[in-house]
Design a protein around this motif. Structure first.
Motif, mmCIF file in Angstrom:
data_model
loop_
_atom_site.group_PDB
_atom_site.id
_atom_site.type_symbol
_atom_site.label_atom_id
_atom_site.label_comp_id
_atom_site.label_asym_id
_atom_site.label_seq_id
_atom_site.Cartn_x
_atom_site.Cartn_y
_atom_site.Cartn_z
ATOM 1 N N ALA A 1 0.827 -1.209 0.000
ATOM 2 C CA ALA A 1 0.000 0.000 0.000
ATOM 3 C C ALA A 1 0.863 1.261 0.000
ATOM 4 O O ALA A 1 0.549 2.245 -0.675
ATOM 5 C CB ALA A 1 -0.926 -0.008 1.208
ATOM 6 N N ILE A 2 1.946 1.231 0.758
ATOM 7 C CA ILE A 2 2.842 2.388 0.812
ATOM 8 C C ILE A 2 3.548 2.577 -0.533
ATOM 9 O O ILE A 2 3.712 3.707 -1.021
ATOM 10 C CB ILE A 2 3.861 2.224 1.949
ATOM 11 C CG1 ILE A 2 3.156 2.309 3.303
ATOM 12 C CG2 ILE A 2 4.968 3.272 1.853
ATOM 13 C CD1 ILE A 2 4.027 1.958 4.486
ATOM 14 N N ASN A 3 3.933 1.483 -1.151
ATOM 15 C CA ASN A 3 4.627 1.570 -2.445
ATOM 16 C C ASN A 3 3.754 2.201 -3.521
ATOM 17 O O ASN A 3 4.242 2.929 -4.385
ATOM 18 C CB ASN A 3 5.090 0.190 -2.891
ATOM 19 C CG ASN A 3 6.273 -0.324 -2.077
ATOM 20 O OD1 ASN A 3 6.972 0.455 -1.440
ATOM 21 N ND2 ASN A 3 6.488 -1.629 -2.098
ATOM 22 N N VAL A 4 2.441 1.898 -3.500
ATOM 23 C CA VAL A 4 1.529 2.451 -4.515
ATOM 24 C C VAL A 4 0.932 3.776 -4.062
ATOM 25 O O VAL A 4 0.100 4.354 -4.749
ATOM 26 C CB VAL A 4 0.400 1.459 -4.856
ATOM 27 C CG1 VAL A 4 0.969 0.166 -5.397
ATOM 28 C CG2 VAL A 4 -0.499 1.189 -3.639
ATOM 29 N N LYS A 5 1.374 4.243 -2.856
ATOM 30 C CA LYS A 5 0.901 5.530 -2.326
ATOM 31 C C LYS A 5 -0.630 5.579 -2.310
ATOM 32 O O LYS A 5 -1.249 6.442 -2.932
ATOM 33 C CB LYS A 5 1.487 6.680 -3.130
ATOM 34 C CG LYS A 5 3.001 6.788 -2.996
ATOM 35 C CD LYS A 5 3.565 7.938 -3.805
ATOM 36 C CE LYS A 5 5.042 8.149 -3.501
ATOM 37 N NZ LYS A 5 5.884 6.966 -3.707
ATOM 38 N N THR B 1 -2.833 6.493 -0.063
ATOM 39 C CA THR B 1 -3.287 7.831 0.312
ATOM 40 C C THR B 1 -2.052 8.652 0.651
ATOM 41 O O THR B 1 -0.968 8.121 0.861
ATOM 42 C CB THR B 1 -4.219 7.802 1.544
ATOM 43 O OG1 THR B 1 -3.469 7.345 2.682
ATOM 44 C CG2 THR B 1 -5.406 6.874 1.331
ATOM 45 N N GLY B 2 -2.244 9.948 0.738
ATOM 46 C CA GLY B 2 -1.106 10.812 1.003
ATOM 47 C C GLY B 2 -0.457 10.557 2.345
ATOM 48 O O GLY B 2 0.747 10.750 2.496
ATOM 49 N N ASN B 3 -1.252 10.114 3.326
ATOM 50 C CA ASN B 3 -0.699 9.894 4.663
ATOM 51 C C ASN B 3 -0.772 8.424 5.068
ATOM 52 O O ASN B 3 -0.860 8.101 6.248
ATOM 53 C CB ASN B 3 -1.454 10.741 5.691
ATOM 54 C CG ASN B 3 -2.916 10.319 5.814
ATOM 55 O OD1 ASN B 3 -3.471 9.718 4.892
ATOM 56 N ND2 ASN B 3 -3.527 10.636 6.936
ATOM 57 N N ILE B 4 -0.725 7.519 4.085
ATOM 58 C CA ILE B 4 -0.896 6.097 4.366
ATOM 59 C C ILE B 4 0.156 5.583 5.344
ATOM 60 O O ILE B 4 -0.154 4.837 6.273
ATOM 61 C CB ILE B 4 -0.867 5.276 3.045
ATOM 62 C CG1 ILE B 4 -1.071 3.786 3.331
ATOM 63 C CG2 ILE B 4 0.393 5.518 2.269
ATOM 64 C CD1 ILE B 4 -2.411 3.428 3.872
ATOM 65 N N GLN B 5 1.422 6.001 5.166
ATOM 66 C CA GLN B 5 2.469 5.490 6.052
ATOM 67 C C GLN B 5 2.261 5.990 7.474
ATOM 68 O O GLN B 5 2.444 5.234 8.434
ATOM 69 C CB GLN B 5 3.855 5.900 5.556
ATOM 70 C CG GLN B 5 4.985 5.385 6.453
ATOM 71 C CD GLN B 5 6.359 5.562 5.837
ATOM 72 O OE1 GLN B 5 6.591 5.181 4.701
ATOM 73 N NE2 GLN B 5 7.268 6.147 6.598
ATOM 74 N N ALA B 6 1.853 7.244 7.619
ATOM 75 C CA ALA B 6 1.628 7.798 8.958
ATOM 76 C C ALA B 6 0.479 7.078 9.659
ATOM 77 O O ALA B 6 0.557 6.773 10.853
ATOM 78 C CB ALA B 6 1.339 9.292 8.861
ATOM 79 N N LEU B 7 -0.599 6.809 8.922
ATOM 80 C CA LEU B 7 -1.743 6.096 9.512
ATOM 81 C C LEU B 7 -1.334 4.709 10.004
ATOM 82 O O LEU B 7 -1.661 4.303 11.124
ATOM 83 C CB LEU B 7 -2.872 5.964 8.485
ATOM 84 C CG LEU B 7 -3.848 7.121 8.327
ATOM 85 C CD1 LEU B 7 -4.821 6.823 7.194
ATOM 86 C CD2 LEU B 7 -4.596 7.384 9.620
ATOM 87 N N LEU B 8 -0.631 3.983 9.156
ATOM 88 C CA LEU B 8 -0.250 2.611 9.492
ATOM 89 C C LEU B 8 0.822 2.590 10.587
ATOM 90 O O LEU B 8 0.813 1.707 11.452
ATOM 91 C CB LEU B 8 0.249 1.894 8.240
ATOM 92 C CG LEU B 8 -0.808 1.716 7.130
ATOM 93 C CD1 LEU B 8 -0.180 1.093 5.884
ATOM 94 C CD2 LEU B 8 -1.968 0.856 7.621
ATOM 95 N N ALA B 9 1.747 3.555 10.539
ATOM 96 C CA ALA B 9 2.779 3.623 11.575
ATOM 97 C C ALA B 9 2.152 3.890 12.934
ATOM 98 O O ALA B 9 2.585 3.341 13.959
ATOM 99 C CB ALA B 9 3.799 4.714 11.235
ATOM 100 N N ASN B 10 1.120 4.717 12.953
ATOM 101 C CA ASN B 10 0.446 5.041 14.205
ATOM 102 C C ASN B 10 -0.149 3.795 14.843
ATOM 103 O O ASN B 10 -0.069 3.599 16.062
ATOM 104 C CB ASN B 10 -0.652 6.072 13.933
ATOM 105 C CG ASN B 10 -1.320 6.551 15.205
ATOM 106 O OD1 ASN B 10 -0.664 7.085 16.091
ATOM 107 N ND2 ASN B 10 -2.622 6.352 15.301
ATOM 108 N N VAL B 11 -0.733 2.910 14.013
ATOM 109 C CA VAL B 11 -1.356 1.692 14.526
ATOM 110 C C VAL B 11 -0.322 0.763 15.147
ATOM 111 O O VAL B 11 -0.470 0.313 16.290
ATOM 112 C CB VAL B 11 -2.117 0.960 13.406
ATOM 113 C CG1 VAL B 11 -2.605 -0.402 13.892
ATOM 114 C CG2 VAL B 11 -3.309 1.793 12.931
#
Length: 556
Positions: free
Chosen positions: A109-113, A115-125
Motif C-alpha cells: 500500500a505504501i509503495n503504490v501511495k 493515500t497521502g498519509n498512508i504510512q503515517a496512519l499505518l505507523a500510528n497503529v
C-alpha cells in the motif's frame, strides 16, 4: 480539525473513510460491525470489519479517531490483497503467516501511495501496539511473542523493538524475502521458511552464545573458530539492517521510507532480553492484528452493524401485496390523543409563505393573474417562534406482535398500526418532520423524512411479521437519523410489546437523552416503563383514544 469528537461522529467519520477507501481500491462495499468486548480489529472473507464499539455520546480524542481510521485501512488492505483461503496448517504457523501478510500488504500500500498519509496512519497503529507491549512488560524472548515481534520488526517505519538472541538473522532475511512477494501464497512460503528456522534455534546453543557476544562487541571473539564466524555474521546483519534495507526502500519510495527502514533496522540480536528458543508449532501465539479496544467508559452496549441490521422496506411491507384484512386505519384520530400530542409539540417553530399579498417577494405562480387585473402578486414568509422538531417512529413488527398469544385477530399489531397512523397524522398537523422505521430481526425505513405521511397508511396495512425483536438496533439507528437533522428538538417513539433486548435498549435510550434525544416507549398491551423513563401504555384498541401523553417530558 477538532481535538475531540462524540462517539457517533467518530463512527460516521470512520464509515465514510471506509467507503472512500473501498472505492479507491476498487473493492465492493464492506460492513462495519461495532462489537462489544472485541480485542482486535479484523475482517472476514465476507467483508465484515469488526471494530470495538463506541457509545454515541462518548467523548473521543482525535488520536483515537485516527487509530480507528488506521484499523479500517489495514483491514481493507487485507480485503484487497489477502487470499483468505491460504493459511498455515498449525496455530503457530497461521499466526506467523498473519504477521508476514500484515507486513506485505502494508508495504504494498505504501509503495503504490494509497493515500497521502498512508504510512503515517499505518505507523500510528503499529507504534501504539509496540507502546502497549512495552507498558505490559512482555517477555520479548517468549516464542509466543515472535510473530508479533516480527510484525513490528518488518514494518520499516515502526519503532524499534528488542530481539532475543538468535532472531536477527532470521527476521532480516525474511524481511528481504517479503519484498519479492506478490501473493498470500508467497507470504505463506516466507512464513514456512521462518518456522523452519525458528524450530532449529535450540539445535545450536554454541551459535547462540556466539550471537550474544556478537551483539555486545560487533565482532565476536567467540569460544572457537565456528562460534567466532557466526558471531561476526550476526554482527554484520545488525549493521546491514539499518543501511542496506534503508537504501533499498529509498530506491522505490523516496528518502522518507529509506530513513524509516534504517531506524527499524537498528534492532540487533541480544537487546538484553535473553536467548531465543524454538516455538511449539501447536501453541497459540499472541495476536498480531491491531489491538482495538474502546477507551475507558466509552464502549457501546451492544453489537451494531448497519450492513446486516438494515433491510429494504419492501421486505417488511410491499405495496404490491394484498392488504391484511385485520389491519385498519382509524378514519379520525381520537380527539384526546390529537390534543395531547399536539400540546407536546406546540412550541415547534413553523416557517411558511403567506401568498396573495400586495407586498413582499414576487410569487411567480401568481403572474398569470396580471392579465385578469389581479394585484396580489406577492408572498411573504411567516415565521412562528418556537422549537422546530423532528420525530422518528419505530414500529415493532416482531412475531409476538402478531401472535397475541393465540389471538388470530392480531389485536396487538392492529393497535400498534393505528397508533402509528394517529401519531403521523397529528405530528404532520403540528408541522413536525417525521420518519417511520419498522423493526423485527432487521430494521427498515418505511417512511423517509421526505415522504408524504399519507402514503404510509397503504404500507401499514400490508406489514408482515419480521421475526425477532432487535429494538436496540432500531433505536440506535433512529437516533443516528435524528442526529443528522437540523431540528432543535429530536424525539423518537418506540411502539412495541417490550419483548426485545431490554438492557441494551434502555442504555441506548439513556445515551440518546444525553445527546438531547427524547425516546418515548409506547407499550402495546405491555408496560414498558422498565425500559423507557418516558412511556405510554396502550392496553387495547379502545384504549388508544384515552391513552395519556401528559406525563411525557420532551427535551427543550
Amino acid at each position: 480539525m477538532k481535538a475531540f469528537y462524540k462517539g457517533y461522529e467518530v463512527r460516521a467519520g470512520v464509515t465514510s473513510l471506509c467507503h472512500k477507501v473501498c472505492k479507491f481500491l476498487g473493492l465492493k462495499p464492506v460492513s462495519l460491525y461495532w462489537s462489544v468486548g472485541v480485542q482486535t480489529a479484523c475482517i472476514n472473507g465476507r467483508g465484515v470489519i469488526q471494530l470495538a464499539d463506541i457509545a454515541d455520546d462518548a467523548v473521543v480524542s482525535r488520536a483515537v479517531f485516527e487509530d480507528y481510521c488506521g484499523y479500517v485501512v489495514h483491514e481493507l488492505l487485507h480485503r484487497k490483497y489477502t487470499d483468505f483461503n491460504v493459511r498455515g496448517d498449525t496455530r503457530y504457523l497461521a499466526k506467523l503467516h498473519n504477521a508476514v501478510e500484515d507486513v506485505w500488504i502494508e508495504r504494498t500500500a505504501i509503495n503504490v501511495k494509497l493515500t497521502g498519509n498512508i504510512q503515517a496512519l499505518l505507523a500510528n497503529v503499529i507504534n501504539n501496539m509496540i507502546d502497549k507491549a512495552f507498558e505490559a512488560k512482555i517477555d520479548w524472548a517468549d516464542p509466543l511473542q515472535y510473530p508479533f515481534v516480527f510484525a513490528a520488526y518488518g514494518r520499516r517505519y515502526a519503532k524499534r523493538v528488542p530481539l532475543a538472541t538468535g532472531l536477527q538473522s532470521i527476521f532480516y532475511k525474511a524481511s528481504l524475502m517479503i519484498d519479492d512477494c506478490s501473493s498470500s501464497t508467497d507470504t505463506l512460503r516466507v512464513a514456512k521458511w521462518m518456522m523452519d528456522q525458528l524450530q532449529h534455534l535450540d539445535d545450536d546453543q554454541q551459535d547462540e552464545q556466539g550471537d550474544d557476544q556478537g551483539d555486545d562487541q560487533g565482532d565476536d571473539q567467540g569460544d572457537g573458530s565456528e562460534t567466532d564466524q557466526d558471531g561476526q555474521e550476526e554482527g554484520k546483519d545488525g549493521e546491514g539492517e539499518g543501511e542496506g534495507q534503508g537504501e533499498g526502500e529509498s530506491a522505490s519510495d523516496g528518502d522518507a521510507e529509506g530513513e524509516g527502514e534504517g531506524k527499524g533496522g537498528e534492532a540487533v540480536d541480544g537487546d538484553g532480553v535473553g536467548k531465543a528458543s524454538a516455538p511449539d508449532e501447536h501453541s497459540e501465539p499472541v495476536e498480531v492484528e491491531p489491538t482495538n479496544q474502546a477507551p475507558d467508559e466509552s464502549g457501546g452496549s451492544g453489537g451494531y452493524c448497519e450492513g446486516s441490521g438494515l433491510t429494504e422496506a419492501t421486505n417488511h411491507a410491499d405495496i404490491n401485496s394484498r392488504p391484511d384484512g385485520r389491519f385498519t386505519i382509524l378514519p379520525t384520530v381520537p380527539a384526546k390523543l390529537r390534543y395531547e400530542v399536539k400540546r407536546l409539540f406546540e412550541n415547534s417553530g413553523l416557517s411558511e409563505f403567506q401568498r396573495n399579498r400586495k407586498a413582499g417577494s414576487i410569487n411567480v405562480h401568481a403572474l398569470p393573474n396580471v392579465a385578469m387585473g389581479g394585484e396580489r402578486l406577492f408572498k411573504r414568509r411567516q415565521e412562528t417562534e418556537g422549537i422546530d422538531s423532528a420525530v422518528v417512529i419505530a414500529l415493532d413488527i416482531s412475531g409476538s406482535m402478531f401472535r397475541d398469544y393465540g389471538n388470530p385477530d392480531a389485536e396487538r399489531m392492529t393497535a400498534a398500526i393505528q397508533t402509528t397512523a394517529a401519531l403521523l397524522d397529528t405530528l404532520n398537523r403540528a408541522g413536525v418532520a417525521t420518519c417511520v422505521l419498522t423493526f423485527g430481526d432487521s430494521t427498515a425505513v418505511l417512511k423517509p423524512f421526505d415522504m408524504n405521511h399519507k402514503k404510509v397508511n397503504d404500507l401499514l396495512v400490508r406489514i408482515e411479521a419480521g421475526g425477532g425483536s432487535n429494538d436496540y438496533f432500531a433505536i440506535r439507528y433512529g437516533h443516528g437519523l435524528l442526529l443528522q437533522r437540523h431540528e432543535e428538538r429530536k424525539v423518537m417513539f418506540v411502539i412495541t410489546d417490550g419483548d426485545g433486548h431490554k438492557a441494551a435498549a434502555k442504555h441506548q435510550a439513556q445515551v440518546g437523552e444525553r445527546l438531547g434525544i427524547t425516546t418515548i416507549g409506547v407499550g402495546i398491551q405491555y408496560n414498558v416503563s422498565d425500559v423507557y423513563s418516558n412511556n405510554v401504555h396502550v392496553k387495547s384498541i379502545a384504549d388508544l383514544g384515552t391513552a395519556s401523553f401528559k406525563q411525557i417530558k420532551l427535551a427543550a
